[in-house]
Design a protein around this motif. Structure first.
Motif, mmCIF file in Angstrom:
data_model
loop_
_atom_site.group_PDB
_atom_site.id
_atom_site.type_symbol
_atom_site.label_atom_id
_atom_site.label_comp_id
_atom_site.label_asym_id
_atom_site.label_seq_id
_atom_site.Cartn_x
_atom_site.Cartn_y
_atom_site.Cartn_z
ATOM 1 N N ALA A 211 12.524 35.222 66.764
ATOM 2 C CA ALA A 211 12.547 34.245 65.674
ATOM 3 C C ALA A 211 11.833 32.964 66.094
ATOM 4 O O ALA A 211 11.071 32.380 65.301
ATOM 5 C CB ALA A 211 13.988 33.945 65.281
ATOM 6 N N ALA A 212 12.046 32.511 67.330
ATOM 7 C CA ALA A 212 11.385 31.298 67.807
ATOM 8 C C ALA A 212 9.883 31.500 67.933
ATOM 9 O O ALA A 212 9.089 30.587 67.661
ATOM 10 C CB ALA A 212 11.973 30.875 69.155
ATOM 11 N N GLN A 213 9.474 32.696 68.324
ATOM 12 C CA GLN A 213 8.045 32.976 68.402
ATOM 13 C C GLN A 213 7.400 32.927 67.018
ATOM 14 O O GLN A 213 6.303 32.387 66.853
ATOM 15 C CB GLN A 213 7.815 34.357 69.026
ATOM 16 C CG GLN A 213 8.040 34.412 70.524
ATOM 17 C CD GLN A 213 7.716 35.786 71.067
ATOM 18 O OE1 GLN A 213 8.524 36.701 70.983
ATOM 19 N NE2 GLN A 213 6.525 35.934 71.620
ATOM 20 N N GLN A 214 8.079 33.487 66.039
ATOM 21 C CA GLN A 214 7.491 33.579 64.702
ATOM 22 C C GLN A 214 7.537 32.259 63.951
ATOM 23 O O GLN A 214 6.599 31.910 63.231
ATOM 24 C CB GLN A 214 8.190 34.671 63.890
ATOM 25 C CG GLN A 214 7.854 36.074 64.346
ATOM 26 C CD GLN A 214 8.229 37.126 63.318
ATOM 27 O OE1 GLN A 214 8.630 36.811 62.200
ATOM 28 N NE2 GLN A 214 8.107 38.385 63.674
ATOM 29 N N THR A 215 8.632 31.532 64.076
ATOM 30 C CA THR A 215 8.802 30.322 63.261
ATOM 31 C C THR A 215 8.426 29.034 63.980
ATOM 32 O O THR A 215 8.096 28.040 63.326
ATOM 33 C CB THR A 215 10.250 30.215 62.762
ATOM 34 O OG1 THR A 215 11.138 30.142 63.877
ATOM 35 C CG2 THR A 215 10.614 31.430 61.916
ATOM 36 N N LEU A 216 8.481 29.014 65.311
ATOM 37 C CA LEU A 216 8.147 27.815 66.074
ATOM 38 C C LEU A 216 6.873 27.984 66.885
ATOM 39 O O LEU A 216 6.456 27.055 67.568
ATOM 40 C CB LEU A 216 9.301 27.455 67.027
ATOM 41 C CG LEU A 216 10.682 27.237 66.412
ATOM 42 C CD1 LEU A 216 11.697 26.913 67.510
ATOM 43 C CD2 LEU A 216 10.645 26.134 65.369
ATOM 44 N N GLN A 217 6.268 29.175 66.817
ATOM 45 C CA GLN A 217 5.087 29.493 67.621
ATOM 46 C C GLN A 217 5.348 29.275 69.117
ATOM 47 O O GLN A 217 4.449 28.854 69.867
ATOM 48 C CB GLN A 217 3.867 28.675 67.177
ATOM 49 C CG GLN A 217 3.267 29.109 65.857
ATOM 50 C CD GLN A 217 4.160 28.741 64.678
ATOM 51 O OE1 GLN A 217 4.492 27.565 64.500
ATOM 52 N NE2 GLN A 217 4.541 29.722 63.864
ATOM 53 N N ALA A 218 6.596 29.522 69.533
ATOM 54 C CA ALA A 218 6.939 29.401 70.951
ATOM 55 C C ALA A 218 6.207 30.464 71.756
ATOM 56 O O ALA A 218 5.857 31.530 71.242
ATOM 57 C CB ALA A 218 8.442 29.535 71.129
ATOM 58 N N ARG A 219 6.008 30.160 73.030
ATOM 59 C CA ARG A 219 5.258 31.049 73.914
ATOM 60 C C ARG A 219 6.163 31.527 75.049
ATOM 61 O O ARG A 219 6.925 30.741 75.621
ATOM 62 C CB ARG A 219 4.049 30.286 74.464
ATOM 63 C CG ARG A 219 3.235 31.000 75.509
ATOM 64 C CD ARG A 219 1.882 30.297 75.724
ATOM 65 N NE ARG A 219 2.004 28.894 76.017
ATOM 66 C CZ ARG A 219 2.224 28.382 77.247
ATOM 67 N NH1 ARG A 219 2.348 29.208 78.291
ATOM 68 N NH2 ARG A 219 2.307 27.081 77.430
#
Length: 334
Positions: A211-219
């Motif tokens: 979810a963080a990757q998709q919504t926050l563009q986290a790496r």
């Protein structure tokens, strides 16, 4: 047949053998008292059994929704009561209080529960799942490798699987636990801190990870591959496991069925899990793609994995005494 499936079948076979021995002993006892029982005007009935399942939203939620466990336990005169919890540690507190008989949890919380005196036993484990936990950094972060974490503020859940993962990740890359500043936050609060930039990194598990990757563009800076195994565990109390091997035979079979279905139809599994968790299916498709599916028997080697976690937490002074993980072996482990 895979090695994991073979081990699971061996455990089920052993539990079935234990059940037959228990029934045989009961039959001998009944035969010895046959005359007295025949003359009794109102024979006492065996007490009805109840399996009280503590669960977090996940695989056990799907088993609950399908009702298969209730149907299979009915011929044994056993019913099922479901109790939902927000996290594994709370489930283990309920086990210690005698409120539940069975539940699912990650690898770290049972260590603290055993240290607190809970008479828990592990009744099954998942196969290793190293890709479902990771260290996240913001997309534009200058941090590119684990050694870059030195001196940084890292959000994580204290005493959780990711706590152990972070310790071992730092160790693998020549850093000490004291080289970083842990910021103890539950997932929702950690996400908020990560989003506003008050921490440099966030150590988290699925589906928060996807979810963080998709919504926050986290790496992803690093996942647990080659660092820790990150199993999940199914647990019970020592007494309940000893007295109800037939119930656990069926529970293990139902878990195996979900594993087989998830491996064969990951898209369907992701869709059903998305409904349970209230998250977009696209998030769960990413998360499910990182899972390894399989439920295996508890072995001495698996208990040794838990022993390493316990010894690590003891060295960090997170638990007050040395633990012997062999005390948590299921009654059927030989």
């Amino acid at each position: 047949m895979s090695q994991a499936e073979s081990k699971r079948q061996e455990t089920i076979a052993y539990i079935e053998k234990s059940r037959r021995r228990r029934l045989l002993k009961a039959g001998i006892a009944l035969g010895a008292a046959g005359a007295a029982a025949a003359l009794a005007p109102h024979p006492a009935r065996a007490a009805a059994r109840e399996l009280r399942v503590g669960y977090q939203k996940g695989v056990l939620s799907i088993i609950r929704a399908r009702g298969a466990l209730e149907k299979r336990l009915a011929p044994l005169g056993a019913t099922v009561k479901w109790v939902e919890f927000s996290a594994g540690p709370v489930q283990l507190e309920a086990l210690g209080a005698g409120s539940i008989d069975f539940g699912d949890v990650g690898e770290a919380p049972p260590i603290f529960s055993q240290a607190a005196g809970t008479p828990l036993v592990y009744v099954a484990a998942t196969v290793p799942r190293p890709f479902v936990e990771a260290v996240l950094v913001p997309k534009e972060s200058a941090l590119n490798k684990p050694v870059d974490l030195k001196g940084k503020r890292i959000a994580l859940n204290k005493g959780s699987n990711v706590h152990y993962f972070l310790v071992k990740l730092l160790e693998k890359h020549g850093l000490q636990y004291t080289d970083v500043t842990p910021v103890w936050l539950a997932p929702a609060d950690a996400r908020a801190a990560f989003e506003r930039g008050s921490v440099d990194a966030w150590v988290i598990w699925e589906p928060y990870l996807a979810a963080a990757q998709q919504t926050l563009q986290a790496r992803i800076l690093a996942d647990a591959d080659g660092v820790v195994k990150n199993r999940a565990y199914y647990f019970s109390s020592r007494e309940f496991a000893r007295n109800n091997p037939d119930i656990f035979k069926i529970a293990l079979e139902e878990l195996g069925r979900i594993d087989d279905w998830a491996k064969a139809k990951p898209g369907e599994f992701a869709g059903e899990l998305a409904s349970v968790l209230g998250l977009p299916k696209s998030v769960l498709e990413v998360a499910v793609g990182r899972y390894n599916f399989g439920t295996v028997a508890i072995t001495n080697a698996i208990l040794d994995e838990q022993q390493q976690i316990a010894d690590t937490f003891l060295n960090l002074k997170l638990i007050p005494k040395k633990l012997d993980l062999r005390e948590t072996a299921p009654p059927w482990l030989v």
